[in-house]
Design a protein around this motif. Structure first.
Motif, PDB file in Angstrom:
ATOM      1  N   MET A   1       0.809  -1.174   0.000  1.00  0.00           N
ATOM      2  CA  MET A   1       0.000   0.000   0.000  1.00  0.00           C
ATOM      3  C   MET A   1       0.872   1.266   0.000  1.00  0.00           C
ATOM      4  O   MET A   1       0.683   2.099  -0.871  1.00  0.00           O
ATOM      5  CB  MET A   1      -0.898  -0.099   1.210  1.00  0.00           C
ATOM      6  N   PHE A   2       1.733   1.452   0.982  1.00  0.00           N
ATOM      7  CA  PHE A   2       2.643   2.582   0.995  1.00  0.00           C
ATOM      8  C   PHE A   2       4.043   2.115   0.651  1.00  0.00           C
ATOM      9  O   PHE A   2       4.457   1.035   1.030  1.00  0.00           O
ATOM     10  CB  PHE A   2       2.712   3.218   2.393  1.00  0.00           C
ATOM     11  N   SER A   3       4.753   2.969   0.002  1.00  0.00           N
ATOM     12  CA  SER A   3       6.163   2.664  -0.196  1.00  0.00           C
ATOM     13  C   SER A   3       6.908   3.055   1.067  1.00  0.00           C
ATOM     14  O   SER A   3       6.360   3.722   1.945  1.00  0.00           O
ATOM     15  CB  SER A   3       6.704   3.429  -1.406  1.00  0.00           C
ATOM     16  N   CYS A   4       8.127   2.685   1.166  1.00  0.00           N
ATOM     17  CA  CYS A   4       8.909   2.922   2.380  1.00  0.00           C
ATOM     18  C   CYS A   4       9.051   4.411   2.653  1.00  0.00           C
ATOM     19  O   CYS A   4       8.878   4.853   3.784  1.00  0.00           O
ATOM     20  CB  CYS A   4      10.279   2.268   2.201  1.00  0.00           C
ATOM     21  N   GLY A   5       9.301   5.234   1.650  1.00  0.00           N
ATOM     22  CA  GLY A   5       9.459   6.684   1.836  1.00  0.00           C
ATOM     23  C   GLY A   5       8.148   7.350   2.188  1.00  0.00           C
ATOM     24  O   GLY A   5       8.094   8.251   3.019  1.00  0.00           O
ATOM     25  N   ALA A   6       7.059   6.877   1.572  1.00  0.00           N
ATOM     26  CA  ALA A   6       5.755   7.468   1.847  1.00  0.00           C
ATOM     27  C   ALA A   6       5.311   7.140   3.264  1.00  0.00           C
ATOM     28  O   ALA A   6       4.695   7.955   3.934  1.00  0.00           O
ATOM     29  CB  ALA A   6       4.735   6.982   0.831  1.00  0.00           C
ATOM     30  N   ARG A   7       5.618   5.887   3.713  1.00  0.00           N
ATOM     31  CA  ARG A   7       5.231   5.478   5.058  1.00  0.00           C
ATOM     32  C   ARG A   7       5.965   6.335   6.101  1.00  0.00           C
ATOM     33  O   ARG A   7       5.376   6.771   7.075  1.00  0.00           O
ATOM     34  CB  ARG A   7       5.589   4.006   5.253  1.00  0.00           C
ATOM     35  N   ARG A   8       7.218   6.592   5.880  1.00  0.00           N
ATOM     36  CA  ARG A   8       7.987   7.410   6.806  1.00  0.00           C
ATOM     37  C   ARG A   8       7.424   8.834   6.855  1.00  0.00           C
ATOM     38  O   ARG A   8       7.280   9.415   7.945  1.00  0.00           O
ATOM     39  CB  ARG A   8       9.444   7.444   6.374  1.00  0.00           C
ATOM     40  N   ALA A   9       7.079   9.413   5.735  1.00  0.00           N
ATOM     41  CA  ALA A   9       6.506  10.767   5.689  1.00  0.00           C
ATOM     42  C   ALA A   9       5.174  10.802   6.419  1.00  0.00           C
ATOM     43  O   ALA A   9       4.870  11.748   7.150  1.00  0.00           O
ATOM     44  CB  ALA A   9       6.340  11.224   4.250  1.00  0.00           C
ATOM     45  N   TYR A  10       4.360   9.731   6.241  1.00  0.00           N
ATOM     46  CA  TYR A  10       3.063   9.668   6.916  1.00  0.00           C
ATOM     47  C   TYR A  10       3.253   9.619   8.426  1.00  0.00           C
ATOM     48  O   TYR A  10       2.559  10.289   9.169  1.00  0.00           O
ATOM     49  CB  TYR A  10       2.292   8.436   6.416  1.00  0.00           C
ATOM     50  N   ARG A  11       4.208   8.839   8.892  1.00  0.00           N
ATOM     51  CA  ARG A  11       4.459   8.734  10.324  1.00  0.00           C
ATOM     52  C   ARG A  11       4.964  10.063  10.900  1.00  0.00           C
ATOM     53  O   ARG A  11       4.575  10.448  11.992  1.00  0.00           O
ATOM     54  CB  ARG A  11       5.500   7.638  10.591  1.00  0.00           C
ATOM     55  N   LEU A  12       5.834  10.737  10.182  1.00  0.00           N
ATOM     56  CA  LEU A  12       6.342  12.030  10.644  1.00  0.00           C
ATOM     57  C   LEU A  12       5.210  13.038  10.781  1.00  0.00           C
ATOM     58  O   LEU A  12       5.128  13.783  11.762  1.00  0.00           O
ATOM     59  CB  LEU A  12       7.397  12.574   9.679  1.00  0.00           C
ATOM     60  N   ARG A  13       4.317  13.079   9.784  1.00  0.00           N
ATOM     61  CA  ARG A  13       3.187  14.019   9.849  1.00  0.00           C
ATOM     62  C   ARG A  13       2.274  13.691  11.024  1.00  0.00           C
ATOM     63  O   ARG A  13       1.802  14.569  11.721  1.00  0.00           O
ATOM     64  CB  ARG A  13       2.395  13.995   8.543  1.00  0.00           C
ATOM     65  N   ALA A  14       2.032  12.411  11.262  1.00  0.00           N
ATOM     66  CA  ALA A  14       1.177  12.014  12.382  1.00  0.00           C
ATOM     67  C   ALA A  14       1.824  12.397  13.713  1.00  0.00           C
ATOM     68  O   ALA A  14       1.155  12.893  14.618  1.00  0.00           O
ATOM     69  CB  ALA A  14       0.908  10.515  12.329  1.00  0.00           C
ATOM     70  N   ARG A  15       3.125  12.159  13.855  1.00  0.00           N
ATOM     71  CA  ARG A  15       3.808  12.506  15.091  1.00  0.00           C
ATOM     72  C   ARG A  15       3.809  14.027  15.293  1.00  0.00           C
ATOM     73  O   ARG A  15       3.604  14.518  16.399  1.00  0.00           O
ATOM     74  CB  ARG A  15       5.244  11.986  15.046  1.00  0.00           C
ATOM     75  N   ASN A  16       4.037  14.797  14.233  1.00  0.00           N
ATOM     76  CA  ASN A  16       4.025  16.257  14.331  1.00  0.00           C
ATOM     77  C   ASN A  16       2.645  16.767  14.737  1.00  0.00           C
ATOM     78  O   ASN A  16       2.528  17.719  15.492  1.00  0.00           O
ATOM     79  CB  ASN A  16       4.454  16.907  13.018  1.00  0.00           C
ATOM     80  N   ARG A  17       1.582  16.112  14.220  1.00  0.00           N
ATOM     81  CA  ARG A  17       0.222  16.525  14.585  1.00  0.00           C
ATOM     82  C   ARG A  17      -0.028  16.292  16.064  1.00  0.00           C
ATOM     83  O   ARG A  17      -0.618  17.111  16.735  1.00  0.00           O
ATOM     84  CB  ARG A  17      -0.801  15.751  13.759  1.00  0.00           C
ATOM     85  N   ARG A  18       0.419  15.161  16.580  1.00  0.00           N
ATOM     86  CA  ARG A  18       0.204  14.843  17.992  1.00  0.00           C
ATOM     87  C   ARG A  18       0.998  15.784  18.899  1.00  0.00           C
ATOM     88  O   ARG A  18       0.540  16.197  19.943  1.00  0.00           O
ATOM     89  CB  ARG A  18       0.612  13.404  18.276  1.00  0.00           C
ATOM     90  N   SER A  19       2.213  16.143  18.503  1.00  0.00           N
ATOM     91  CA  SER A  19       3.061  16.980  19.362  1.00  0.00           C
ATOM     92  C   SER A  19       2.810  18.470  19.147  1.00  0.00           C
ATOM     93  O   SER A  19       3.349  19.297  19.868  1.00  0.00           O
ATOM     94  CB  SER A  19       4.534  16.662  19.110  1.00  0.00           C
ATOM     95  N   GLY A  20       2.030  18.842  18.166  1.00  0.00           N
ATOM     96  CA  GLY A  20       1.745  20.243  17.909  1.00  0.00           C
ATOM     97  C   GLY A  20       2.718  20.874  16.935  1.00  0.00           C
ATOM     98  O   GLY A  20       2.590  22.040  16.595  1.00  0.00           O
ATOM     99  N   LEU A  21       3.714  20.152  16.486  1.00  0.00           N
ATOM    100  CA  LEU A  21       4.653  20.686  15.500  1.00  0.00           C
ATOM    101  C   LEU A  21       3.987  20.688  14.132  1.00  0.00           C
ATOM    102  O   LEU A  21       3.141  19.868  13.837  1.00  0.00           O
ATOM    103  CB  LEU A  21       5.919  19.822  15.454  1.00  0.00           C
ATOM    104  N   GLY A  22       4.386  21.601  13.309  1.00  0.00           N
ATOM    105  CA  GLY A  22       3.835  21.651  11.966  1.00  0.00           C
ATOM    106  C   GLY A  22       2.601  22.524  11.874  1.00  0.00           C
ATOM    107  O   GLY A  22       2.187  22.881  10.794  1.00  0.00           O
ATOM    108  N   ARG A  23       2.011  22.846  13.018  1.00  0.00           N
ATOM    109  CA  ARG A  23       0.856  23.759  13.004  1.00  0.00           C
ATOM    110  C   ARG A  23       1.331  25.136  13.412  1.00  0.00           C
ATOM    111  O   ARG A  23       2.094  25.276  14.360  1.00  0.00           O
ATOM    112  CB  ARG A  23      -0.202  23.278  13.991  1.00  0.00           C
ATOM    113  N   LEU A  24       0.846  26.142  12.757  1.00  0.00           N
ATOM    114  CA  LEU A  24       1.199  27.513  13.117  1.00  0.00           C
ATOM    115  C   LEU A  24       0.209  28.019  14.136  1.00  0.00           C
ATOM    116  O   LEU A  24      -0.995  27.820  14.000  1.00  0.00           O
ATOM    117  CB  LEU A  24       1.167  28.419  11.873  1.00  0.00           C
ATOM    118  N   SER A  25       0.730  28.681  15.146  1.00  0.00           N
ATOM    119  CA  SER A  25      -0.168  29.245  16.145  1.00  0.00           C
ATOM    120  C   SER A  25      -0.807  30.510  15.578  1.00  0.00           C
ATOM    121  O   SER A  25      -0.399  31.023  14.541  1.00  0.00           O
ATOM    122  CB  SER A  25       0.601  29.562  17.423  1.00  0.00           C
ATOM    123  N   GLY A  26      -1.794  31.072  16.287  1.00  0.00           N
ATOM    124  CA  GLY A  26      -2.542  32.232  15.800  1.00  0.00           C
ATOM    125  C   GLY A  26      -1.662  33.444  15.541  1.00  0.00           C
ATOM    126  O   GLY A  26      -1.907  34.215  14.638  1.00  0.00           O
TER     127      GLY A  26
END
Length: 192
Positions: A1-26
């Protein structure tokens, strides 16, 4: 389903969402394109209209013309109020050597015969900056002063007269570089 590079990018985005990174504050969102364009337009307008007036001689010229006009009007008011002859002496030139000074004839009464001899200095309410005497205004550096005639007086009725007390035949004109001339109407002594 995912390639190795795509899976890693998906995991990074999920971890950033949980930790609040990647989102800009107001407060860290930045400016919109419209706000930037508006600021640039305001700065451009100021640069085109305000800056040349600030660095040019126009403010000095206008300020000095107003000082000269006030000095002429003050001399006329003094002549009428004190019922004495009040003289204006204009030294044409450029810069601080160009002056307009006010003096008064303290000895000659309006009804007495004789010529006007203004020898008493009359202190001005606001003498020119950097002028050696309190009865004169001096041109700023780079501003030129001219006059025709270079000396005349106001009689006790406020009229512009010469040393023999005759009303002037032509209107005295005082010029300041870059500004409209100041003309004194001989019959009334009003300056405009």
């Amino acid at each position: 389903m995912f390639s190795c590079g795509a899976r890693r990018a998906y995991r990074l985005r999920a971890r950033n969402r949980r930790s609040g990174l990647g989102r800009l504050s107001g407060s860290a969102r930045g400016f919109t394109l419209m706000e930037l364009v508006l600021v640039i337009a305001i700065v451009a307008i100021l640069a085109v209209f305000a800056y040349p007036r600030m660095v040019g001689r126009e403010f000095d010229e206008r300020g000095f013309r107003d000082q000269v006009l006030n000095t002429v009007q003050h001399a006329r008011r003094l002549a009428v109020a004190a019922r004495r002859y009040t003289c204006l002496s204009i030294v044409p030139g450029t810069g601080p050597s160009a002056t307009v000074s006010v003096s008064r004839d303290t000895g000659l009464l309006p009804e007495a015969a004789g010529t006007i001899a203004c020898t008493a200095s009359v202190p001005l309410p606001q003498p020119g900056k950097g002028c050696p005497a309190t009865n004169e205004v001096c041109a700023p550096a780079g501003v030129t002063l001219g006059a025709t005639p270079t000396a005349f007086a106001f009689d006790p009725l406020g009229r512009a007269v010469d040393a023999s007390r005759a009303v002037l035949a032509t209107a005295p004109t005082i010029s300041v570089s870059g500004q409209p001339p100041i003309t004194v109407i001989p019959q009334t002594g009003t300056a405009q």
